[in-house]
Structure formats: structure tokens, C-alpha cells
Design an enzyme around this catalytic site. Structure first.
Site, PDB file in Angstrom:
ATOM      1  N   ASP A   1       0.826  -0.930   0.009  1.00 19.85           N
ATOM      2  CA  ASP A   1      -0.004   0.110  -0.050  1.00 19.85           C
ATOM      3  C   ASP A   1       0.737   1.285  -0.013  1.00 19.85           C
ATOM      4  O   ASP A   1       1.772   1.449   0.831  1.00 19.85           O
ATOM      5  CB  ASP A   1      -0.927  -0.050   1.239  1.00 19.85           C
ATOM      6  CG  ASP A   1      -2.066   1.014   1.123  1.00 19.85           C
ATOM      7  OD1 ASP A   1      -2.016   1.859   0.431  1.00 19.85           O
ATOM      8  OD2 ASP A   1      -3.143   0.795   1.991  1.00 19.85           O
TER       9      ASP A   1
ATOM     10  N   HIS B   1      -9.865  -1.376  -7.348  1.00 18.81           N
ATOM     11  CA  HIS B   1      -9.765  -0.223  -6.568  1.00 18.81           C
ATOM     12  C   HIS B   1      -8.801   0.674  -7.250  1.00 18.81           C
ATOM     13  O   HIS B   1      -8.721   1.872  -7.401  1.00 18.81           O
ATOM     14  CB  HIS B   1      -8.976  -0.599  -5.219  1.00 18.81           C
ATOM     15  CG  HIS B   1      -8.730   0.439  -4.420  1.00 18.81           C
ATOM     16  ND1 HIS B   1      -9.723   1.324  -3.773  1.00 18.81           N
ATOM     17  CD2 HIS B   1      -7.359   1.153  -3.942  1.00 18.81           C
ATOM     18  CE1 HIS B   1      -8.896   2.374  -2.861  1.00 18.81           C
ATOM     19  NE2 HIS B   1      -7.808   2.291  -3.051  1.00 18.81           N
TER      20      HIS B   1
END
Ligand code: HEM
Length: 411
Positions: free
Chosen positions: A231, A323
Site C-alpha cells: 500500500d 480499486h
């Protein structure tokens, strides 16, 4: 002769042979002697000067500069521990109260980040290891109003995202924000305590969100969140060409130039549901591989995703609801610096585990909101994530030598 000395924390330092023998002697002396004399005194001296712990030495030396054009805690690589602390001014607070609070914080933060306790610190030893401590101060609309400064139009709660929001008052809003980051949880805890206790007559804590993050794969790989994903890969170049995306410039209020804004969203993760998803579907949900963090269209973690690539049936390789595709900037200004931390409160409601999503940008309404709106409309990740808190703050410019944080608000 030099040997490896194993500490209880697993780190190793070189310990000389004689010192190892001294440790044995110490045990004997302790068993037999009530009064320490002769060889016993030498042993006592040895005890008082333990072998240098290199990790501790490094942490002591790691003081981050406090003063400058911008506040610290934004551009630095995020250290492993953080506390996000929102406070509310007491009822009846006035312009002078705001000024006093910022004066106290300026002095206390300068001391804490330099490894010195604030003047009122009863445990200054806890401040002696700054461990890369940074404290970043944000203010909400009430503070700006009380100071009598121009409120930027974006300094307000984000619009509602009814498709996904399950916001709770206990994790939302606030008059002031402290973002406290360090390499040591003790340092974070101590700074939080001193900075909140130091202004207790002016403001009360509204919420605290503790966070942690680790670059398990080493430098260059941002972090793994609690869904197991790499991330923080795609970021604007905020120290170079994209600096305007981060700092408030001439088009913002004069008192905020060199400052920024921060969005803090507490996003719970439904890990029980995530546990039931197979690996391929997990990778499909984000559009990136779980092992390397590379896009599902191939390459390495830093290879740009090919959003146009199709499979043999003509479907996009990066799912239309992935996403990555939905969060990707549709225009150059739809970008911001993400600086998230994981959280885990141990137990509690389903959302006791998740991500403290933190985004810095010059203007959240222009840069952040369009992306969040797109994600609220459609994002596979929404199946396993739920926003439970939301807050927006103006991040004060840095305090230069002799200045108090936020003093331009009172000009
Ligand atoms: C718990 C919630 C979230 C999780 C677990 C999550 C996770 C991720 C992951 C794994 C990536 C791919 C690697 C990377 O580039 O960092 C990513 C990309 C991204 N995310 Fe999130 N994210 C979350 C919420 C959000 C929110 C709320 C926003 C903004 C509204 C956002 C904006 C972005 C952006 C802009 C990218 C880069 C997209 C690109 O490739 O251009 N994310 N996120």
C-alpha cells in the site's frame, strides 16, 4: 577478542571477552557479598556502564528538525508508530486561548523533537530518545474563526458518501489535530501525554487513533496493510514537480502559504469476510498482485498499470471495479500524498481493525473528493471496507526561527 552479544530484543552488539566474564563475576558477587569492595567495586562500575546498544544510540541521535518552511511529519518516510489526536477547545475559548495553546505547543514540540522534555515534564527521561519524532499540527474551522483569519472554503467536513459511510461522531471532526509519529511507541505515547496534558486547561481530547506500519520488504516498498496488500505505491512527486499538489500557494489564504490540508478517514476492514475470498479475487479487487505489489498487467511494483490491457475474451485485465482503476487520477489535479497507518484495537466491533487513511493535499475538495466520490460509487474494495470516521484539518505552515506555529493567523 570480540563476540556477538545477543540482546533480549534480538539485536546483536559486539561485546568484549572481559565484559562477558564480568557478567559472570557479577552474579557471584551478588550472591556472596553484602558490602562491595575491591573487585566487587569494579564489578559495580561495570554494571553502571552497560555495553552500548547501537539501536538505542541511533534512536537518541535521530532528532528531526522542527523549524522550517513546512511542518515536519509530511515529507519524511513515515516511521512505524503514530498517534492521531483530535482535540476540542473548551466552550468559551477565545482568540487568546488559541494563541496560548499554539505558543505552548510550539515550545513543547520543539523540545520534544530535540530530545528534551517540555518545561513541565516530570519524566524528561522519556523524552531523551527522540526516535525521529515529528509532531504535525492541524486546525479546524473553529480555530481559524476564533483567530479571526480567512477560512479556506475547503475547511469543512467532507461531503457525505452515503453509499459507503458509516461515520461515528467518536471518530470524526475536531478543532485541532496532532499527528505524532516516531520509531518508538514509548516516544509517541510520551509526546501525546505531554502535549495533551500541557493544554488541558484550554482543550480536551476528542479522539485518538493509534497506528502502525512496517516496510517488511525493506526500503522502496511502502508498507503492507492488514489486507496483506502493498500500500502506498503510486504517489505524486511532492518533493519535485508535483509540490504544488501538496502545499497551499498564492491562491490560498496568506496565513496558510506553505501549509497544507489533511484528510483523516478511519476505515474498518471486514477481515472475517476477507478471509473467505480466494487469492485471485483478492488480487482482482485491487488490480495488483499480493506477493510483489506489481500490477496484474505485469512488471514490477513500480511498473505503471496498463489500464487498457484486455484478456482473450476482450475483458479489461484490471477489473472495471478494481480499486486501482477507480482510484486512478482522472485528471492531473486529482492526486494527493497518502500516508496511511494500520490500526488494530485488539477487540471490539467488526471494524476494530483497519486503516487510518491519511491524505495530504493543497485543496481536498478539488483533489481528494472526486476520487473518494468515484470510489464510493464503485470499488470492489468496498465489499470489505467501511469508513467509520472522517475529519479535515488545515495543516499550519512550518514555524521558522523565533516564530510560533500559526502566528500568521493572528496578523
Ligand atoms: C481501507 C481502505 C483502503 C485500502 C486497503 C487501500 C489500498 C490500496 C492499495 C493496496 C493500493 C495499490 C497500491 C498503491 O498504489 O498504493 C491503493 C491505491 C490507491 N488508493 Fe487506496 N486504499 C484504501 C482507501 C483509499 C481511499 C479512501 C482513497 C481515496 C479516496 C484511496 C486512494 C488511492 C489512490 C489514489 C491509489 C493509487 C491509484 C493509482 O494507481 O493511480 N484509497 N490503495
Amino acid at each position: 577478542m570480540t563476540r556477538e552479544h545477543q540482546h533480549t530484543d534480538g539485536t546483536a552488539t559486539a561485546a568484549s571477552g572481559p565484559r562477558r566474564r564480568t557478567v559472570l563475576l557479577t552474579g557471584l558477587a551478588g550472591a556472596g557479598a553484602g558490602v562491595v569492595t575491591g573487585a566487587g567495586a569494579a564489578v559495580a562500575r561495570e554494571r553502571a556502564t552497560p555495553a552500548p546498544d547501537l539501536r538505542l544510540e541511533r534512536a537518541r541521535a535521530s532528532a528531526r528538525p522542527f523549524r522550517g518552511e513546512h511542518q515536519a511529519g509530511i515529507l519524511e518516510a513515515p516511521p512505524p508508530y503514530a498517534a492521531f489526536v483530535a482535540l476540542d477547545l473548551h466552550a468559551g475559548a477565545d482568540r487568546d486561548a488559541v494563541r496560548r495553546l499554539l505558543t505552548v505547543w510550539t515550545d513543547d514540540i520543539e523540545r520534544l523533537t530535540a530530545g528534551r522534555g517540555p518545561l513541565t515534564d516530570l519524566e524528561p527521561e522519556l523524552a531523551a530518545v527522540p526516535a525521529s519524532l515529528t509532531v504535525t499540527v492541524g486546525v479546524g474551522p473553529r480555530v481559524v474563526g476564533l483567530a479571526g483569519a480567512e477560512r479556506p472554503s475547503w475547511l469543512a467536513p467532507l461531503p457525505a458518501f452515503p453509499q459507503i459511510d458509516k461515520l461515528l461522531a467518536e471518530w470524526s471532526g475536531g478543532d485541532l489535530l496532532l499527528q505524532i509519529c516516531a520509531e518508538s511507541p514509548t516516544t509517541v505515547s510520551h509526546a501525546q501525554r505531554r502535549l495533551t496534558a500541557g493544554v488541558a486547561d484550554l482543550a480536551a481530547v476528542r479522539w485518538v487513533q493509534r497506528g502502525f506500519r512496517e516496510p517488511f520488504e525493506g526500503p522502496g516498498v511502502p508498507m503492507r496493510n492488514l489486507l496483506g496488500q502493498v500500500d502506498g505505491t503510486v504517489q505524486p512527486d511532492v518533493t519535485g514537480l508535483d509540490a504544488d499538489l501538496l502545499w497551499v500557494g498564492d491562491d490560498g489564504p496568506a496565513w496558510l502559504r506553505g501549509g497544507s490540508s489533511v484528510v483523516v478517514r478511519r476505515i474498518g476492514m471486514r477481515l472475517d469476510a476477507w478471509d473467505r475470498v480466494d487469492r485471485l479475487s483478492r488480487e482482482n479487487a485491487i488490480g495488483r498482485r499480493l506477493d510483489t505489489g506489481a500490477p496484474v498487467t505485469g512488471g514490477r511494483v513500480d511498473t505503471p498499470a496498463d489500464l487498457e490491457a484486455t484478456d482473450e475474451l476482450g475483458f479489461h485485465v484490471v477489473d472495471d471495479a478494481a480499486h486501482l482503476r477507480r482510484a486512478h487520477a482522472a485528471a492531473p489535479h486529482e492526486r494527493f500524498l497518502r500516508r496511511p497507518y494500520s490500526y488494530d484495537d485488539g477487540t471490539g466491533p467488526e471494524t476494530h481493525v483497519g486503516l487510518v487513511f491519511v491524505a495530504y493535499q493543497a485543496d481536498p475538495v478539488r483533489q481528494f473528493v472526486p476520487v473518494q466520490r468515484r470510489l464510493a460509487e464503485m470499488d470492489l474494495l468496498n465489499l470489505w471496507t467501511v469508513p467509520v470516521g472522517s475529519a479535515v484539518f488545515a495543516v499550519l505552515p512550518g514555524a521558522r526561527s523565533g516564530e510560533v506555529l500559526g502566528q500568521a493567523m493572528f496578523a
